[in-house]
Design a protein around this motif. Sequence first.
Motif: not given
Length: 390
Positions: A58-61, A72-76
């Motif tokens: 989803a972060c790729a979007l 930041l979300i992908g790191t979590a």
Amino acid sequence: MVPWTPRPHRDDVRIAVGGLLGGVLLWVLGAHPRGSAESLVLWRASWVALVPLAVTAACALLRRTSPRAGLLIGTAALALDTVTVGSIVTVVLYTDLVYAAVLYGSPATARRMPWVTGMLTVLGGVVPAAVGRDPRWLLVGVAVGVVAFAPAATGWVVRNHRDAAEAARLRAGQTALLAEVDRTQAVTAERARMARELHDLVANHLSAIAIHSTAALSLDDPKTSKEALAVIRENSVEGLAEMRRLIGVLRAGSADREPAAIPTLEGLAALVEGARANGMDVRLDAGHGTVPAPVGLAAYRIVQESLTNALKHAAEGAVEVRLRRRDGRLDVRVDSPYRPGDTPRAPGSGAGLTGMRERAALLGGEFEAGPEGARWTVRTVLPLTEGDSA
């Protein structure tokens, strides 16, 4: 009210969907980087690994529209992936988020990311290995370098190349715009020059033709009419010759025609004789010596146009033409009798004064024209330098 969010790029949608489907396929096949027997795996249920996979996909979007938030979300999500059986696709998607944060993020983020990830690589591998004297920590540093530092450095290099290409494109556009402006100005200046030359070449002869044809039609005197017709014919022939010379100037580059000679101050005597033939009382007082060609041409044309105006507008009396060279300047002065309220003997458009003023301005000179008592005075001061002459 929900804030508006830009739609994700179609390539980002493909990356997200492709990564999610690939990660699910590997999960179905049971291809997990970490087995459930490892002590670091807190959630041994393999389906838990799908959560960070879905979040990272989803972060790729957001990789173009909000790269910092996506990182930041992908790191979590990556931190959560480390305590599950794991998915190699989650790690790959995270490296793309780091790359996108540098490539599409703010300039400050792009500058800091390679330094931050480089420091994490050193702190995660070299420092523990040196302190604990355990070379296996170097593998941790290598893993951090591959996952974080390598994509950040790659994004920085690609961004620099992209910015350089954009700057080159802008410079090329500005250069093309400046070239177009220069071309337009050159065309405008050339059209103005041609208009001045055409006016100065033809106006004198046509004015004489108009005045003498009026005299021939209004006076019932065969002798006067014959003299007027002779003057008309002479000016018609000279006007035609001037037109041919102008065409020669315009076609100077043709192989079948040589460039026409440029008028100089040496031709003032012939110019004054022509004015006298048209019935004017002209007195020439020339003390100019040798002058640069642009100055000579401008002075000649100004005298020529002044005599034309005197032929059309001056009252009875002598017209005086004086040229003096002093203090590095050429002073040109033409005085003619002036009586307010007289009707012009031939129509005029006012373009002559404009042309004389333009000629003086092109050479950095001064131009004045107006009544001084009972005389109409045209005075021009031209610097005797060829620096910026056009």
